[in-house]
Every structure is written in structure tokens, then in C-alpha cells.
Scaffold this motif. Structure first.
Motif, PDB file in Angstrom:
ATOM      1  N   SER A  21       0.959  -1.723   0.291  1.00 32.70           N
ATOM      2  CA  SER A  21      -0.061  -0.183   0.274  1.00 32.70           C
ATOM      3  C   SER A  21       1.078   1.130   0.199  1.00 32.70           C
ATOM      4  N   ARG A  22       2.216   0.549   0.628  1.00 38.20           N
ATOM      5  CA  ARG A  22       3.275   2.389   0.316  1.00 38.20           C
ATOM      6  C   ARG A  22       3.232   2.782  -0.927  1.00 38.20           C
ATOM      7  N   ILE A  23       3.494   1.919  -2.162  1.00 37.12           N
ATOM      8  CA  ILE A  23       2.841   2.616  -3.115  1.00 37.12           C
ATOM      9  C   ILE A  23       1.640   2.377  -4.122  1.00 37.12           C
ATOM     10  N   GLY A  24       0.840   2.146  -3.154  1.00 36.11           N
ATOM     11  CA  GLY A  24      -0.898   1.794  -4.147  1.00 36.11           C
ATOM     12  C   GLY A  24      -1.120   0.540  -5.220  1.00 36.11           C
ATOM     13  N   LEU A  25      -0.567  -0.339  -3.721  1.00 32.26           N
ATOM     14  CA  LEU A  25      -0.939  -1.860  -4.663  1.00 32.26           C
ATOM     15  C   LEU A  25      -1.692  -2.673  -3.753  1.00 32.26           C
ATOM     16  N   VAL A  26      -2.191  -3.626  -3.275  1.00 28.35           N
ATOM     17  CA  VAL A  26      -2.774  -4.388  -2.226  1.00 28.35           C
ATOM     18  C   VAL A  26      -1.918  -5.323  -2.152  1.00 28.35           C
ATOM     19  N   PRO A  27      -1.769  -6.309  -1.390  1.00 28.47           N
ATOM     20  CA  PRO A  27      -0.998  -7.462  -0.934  1.00 28.47           C
ATOM     21  C   PRO A  27      -1.163  -8.849  -2.052  1.00 28.47           C
ATOM     22  N   ASP A  28      -0.314  -9.522  -2.819  1.00 28.76           N
ATOM     23  CA  ASP A  28      -0.292 -10.649  -3.298  1.00 28.76           C
ATOM     24  C   ASP A  28       0.738 -11.448  -3.140  1.00 28.76           C
ATOM     25  N   ALA A  29       0.213 -12.365  -4.204  1.00 35.45           N
ATOM     26  CA  ALA A  29       1.288 -12.979  -3.759  1.00 35.45           C
ATOM     27  C   ALA A  29       0.991 -14.408  -2.824  1.00 35.45           C
ATOM     28  N   GLY A  30      -0.512 -14.127  -2.416  1.00 35.82           N
ATOM     29  CA  GLY A  30      -1.111 -14.967  -1.329  1.00 35.82           C
ATOM     30  C   GLY A  30      -0.915 -14.393   0.319  1.00 35.82           C
ATOM     31  N   SER A  31      -0.737 -13.126   0.378  1.00 35.65           N
ATOM     32  CA  SER A  31      -0.267 -12.376   1.653  1.00 35.65           C
ATOM     33  C   SER A  31      -1.547 -12.465   1.875  1.00 35.65           C
ATOM     34  N   THR A  32      -3.005 -12.229   1.526  1.00 34.88           N
ATOM     35  CA  THR A  32      -3.962 -11.562   1.702  1.00 34.88           C
ATOM     36  C   THR A  32      -4.398 -13.221   1.941  1.00 34.88           C
ATOM     37  N   TYR A  33      -4.129 -14.387   2.023  1.00 34.92           N
ATOM     38  CA  TYR A  33      -4.756 -15.621   1.836  1.00 34.92           C
ATOM     39  C   TYR A  33      -3.742 -16.651   3.423  1.00 34.92           C
TER      40      TYR A  33
END
Ligand code: T3D
Length: 265
Positions: free
Chosen positions: A140-152
Motif C-alpha cells: 500500500s506504500r506504493i498504491g498496490l494491494v497485497p499479492d502472491a498469497g499475502s491476503t491468504y
């Protein structure tokens, strides 16, 4: 394979994978991700052949992995990158492969694990961290969302409240906090991390590999299953474990009051 971006060494049944772009804290360029995926595919084959029974994943230099390479022209340029396509091409097959790999993955987080680099660490089975390591949901520091499994992984590992706060605030967690949260199994002094992780991987490589594979399979299903379904998953896994040579050896060793000699079969 191996390449300059990713080093792969197999010794004593342990495949050691080292992310190797230390000047950028092992940021994941497309080339590194392609090589990392190829390394894990090779390891999967090595497990099938019986030569690999545990994996050790770490980073070269002072970082573990700083996530997506932000100097990549696709990200740094003025155009609109297709990040979903990038995830589908590289990260998704890699994370799925790590989770289903039929051998334990020990991750030695030797420094900062940021963005997708943190996701990569969490995809392992037993995560050790150096005392100076940090964990950062940098997205989120660069305007993105967690990916590659982080929200899982995150809500399952540390609970939804902490997961949401980490993802939204993007505050750095130090190794002791990560340990308290349950993100890592152990914290070691910096110079003791790699020896400890290697010793653990070597120990795991002498143990019942098929049982470990079945444990991974069952754990992968557990948090999405109701109890009745998970009991069936366990029964199926135990049925298969009960047919392995290592189970017979484990019982014989117990009864013979000796140390078991597991073969991974
Ligand atoms: O398409 C897709 O891939 C989409 C998927 C995106 C998933 C993501 O991972 S998004 C998150 C991307 N990562 C980041 O935003 C983290 C960026 N890096 C940092 O915030 C900091 O570097 C760290 C907190 C990780 C470490 O800070 P520090 O002070 O210990 O080190 P540093 O001085 O910032 O970095 C050292 C060098 O590595 C520096 O280069 P220099 O100045 O010595 O030439 C720095 O620019 C470089 N570096 C660090 N992270 C990256 C990087 N270069 C490219 N990409 C990076 N991610």
C-alpha cells in the motif's frame, strides 16, 4: 539453471535456493521469478527421484527479498502495466508449487522481507528469521494491494485484525514482533540463522518425507474445510502414510528401542 539470479545447490538431501540480487535486496525481476520457478520445478523432480527431501530458501546479502523490482520499466514507466498478468505468469505457479511441494520448505529470512518477498517467505513451511530481519507489507506504500498469497496467509497465520492492520498501515514488523504474532517459528542471532536453518533442513531430510508431504496436503486443505471434510482428508492421508516403508520403520524402531532410519519412502 542455476543462474546468477537464483542459486540452487543440492547436498545431503537438501536443496538450497538462494535469491541472488543482493544489490537490490533480491528484488523480484521477471528474470529472477522465472529462474525461481524453474528451480522449484527442478526440486520437485528431485523429490520424485528421491534425491531431495527438504528445501532451504534464503537470500544473499543483507536482504531476504524486497518484493517486485520497482526499476522494471513495466512498473517504473509511464504506461499502465498489466500486473494481474504478471502475477498469473510468475507468482501464482510459484506459490502454488511451494505449497504443494511434497517436502518441507525451511525459509531463512536473513533480512528485510517486503511486499511479494514477504508473501514468498510465508509460503514456506517453517520460517526462521534473523534477529535483524523485518517484515513489511510494502504494497500500500506504493498504491498496490497485497499479492502472491499475502491476503491468504496473513489472516490465517496472525488473525484478521492484525492482517488488516499490517496490510493497510504497511508498518515494518521486527523479528521479535513477527515471532510474537506467530509469523515465524524461531528467531536466531544474525550469524546463527543460516547454520540453524541448514541444520533443521538437514534433519528434516533424514525424516519421513512422505508423511511430511501428506501433512502439507492436509494442512493446505484444513482452513477451508468443515470438520467432517477435514476428518476425511486426515483419514485419506493416514491411509496413505500407513502404507509407507517409513511408517513400518518408525514402529519397528520404537519397538526395537533404536533410532529410526527413514528412507523417505
Ligand atoms: O508486477 C508485479 O510484480 C506486481 C507485484 C507487486 C508485488 C510487490 O512486491 S509490490 C512491493 C514492492 N516492494 C517495495 O515497495 C519495497 C521497496 N523497497 C523498500 O521499501 C526498501 O528498500 C526496503 C524497506 C525493502 C529496505 O530499505 P533499506 O533502507 O534497508 O534499503 P534501501 O537503501 O532502500 O535499498 C537498498 C538498495 O536496494 C537501493 O538501491 P541503491 O540506492 O543502493 O542503488 C534500493 O533502491 C534497492 N531496492 C530496494 N528495494 C527494491 C530496490 N530496487 C528495486 N526494487 C525494489 N523493490
Amino acid at each position: 539453471m542455476p543462474t546468477d539470479n537464483v542459486l540452487l545447490d543440492v547436498n545431503a538431501g537438501v536443496a538450497t535456493v538462494t535469491l541472488n540480487r543482493p544489490a537490490v535486496l533480491n528484488a523480484t525481476s521477471a528474470a529472477l521469478l522465472g529462474d525461481l520457478l524453474a528451480a522449484f520445478e527442478r526440486i520437485e523432480q528431485g523429490i520424485g527421484d528421491g534425491g531431495v527431501r527438504a528445501v532451504l530458501l534464503t537470500g544473499a546479502g543483507r536482504g531476504f527479498c524486497s518484493g517486485a523490482d520497482l526499476t522494471d520499466p513495466a512498473l517504473a514507466g509511464s504506461g499502465t502495466p498489466d500486473l494481474a498478468a504478471f502475477l498469473h505468469r510468475y507468482y501464482h505457479p510459484l506459490i502454488r508449487l511451494m505449497r504443494r511441494l511434497p517436502a518441507p520448505i525451511v525459509v531463512a529470512v536473513n533480512g528485510v522481507a517486503a511486499g511479494a518477498g514477504m508473501s514468498l517467505a510465508l509460503a514456506g513451511d517453517v520460517v526462521l528469521a534473523a534477529r535483524s530481519a523485518t517484515f513489511l507489507q510494502a504494497f500500500s506504500r506504493i498504491g498496490l494491494v497485497p499479492d502472491a498469497g499475502s491476503t491468504y496467509f496473513l489472516p490465517r497465520l496472525i488473525g484478521e485484525g492484525r492482517a488488516r492492520a499490517l496490510a493497510i498501515l504497511a508498518d515494518k514488523l521486527d523479528a521479535e514482533q513477527a515471532l510474537q504474532f506467530g509469523l515465524v517459528w524461531q528467531v536466531h542471532d544474525d550469524d546463527a540463522l543460516l547454520p540453524a536453518a541448514r541444520a533443521l533442513a538437514e534433519r528434516l531430510a533424514t525424516q519421513p518425507t512422505r508423511a511430511f508431504a501428506l501433512i502439507k496436503e492436509a494442512m493446505n486443505q484444513s482452513l477451508d474445510n468443515p470438520l467432517a471434510a477435514q476428518l476425511e482428508v486426515e483419514a485419506d492421508a493416514q491411509g496413505r502414510a500407513g502404507r509407507t516403508e517409513d511408517f513400518r520403520e518408525g514402529v519397528a524402531a520404537f519397538l526395537g528401542k533404536r533410532r529410526p532410519q527413514f528412507k523417505g519412502r
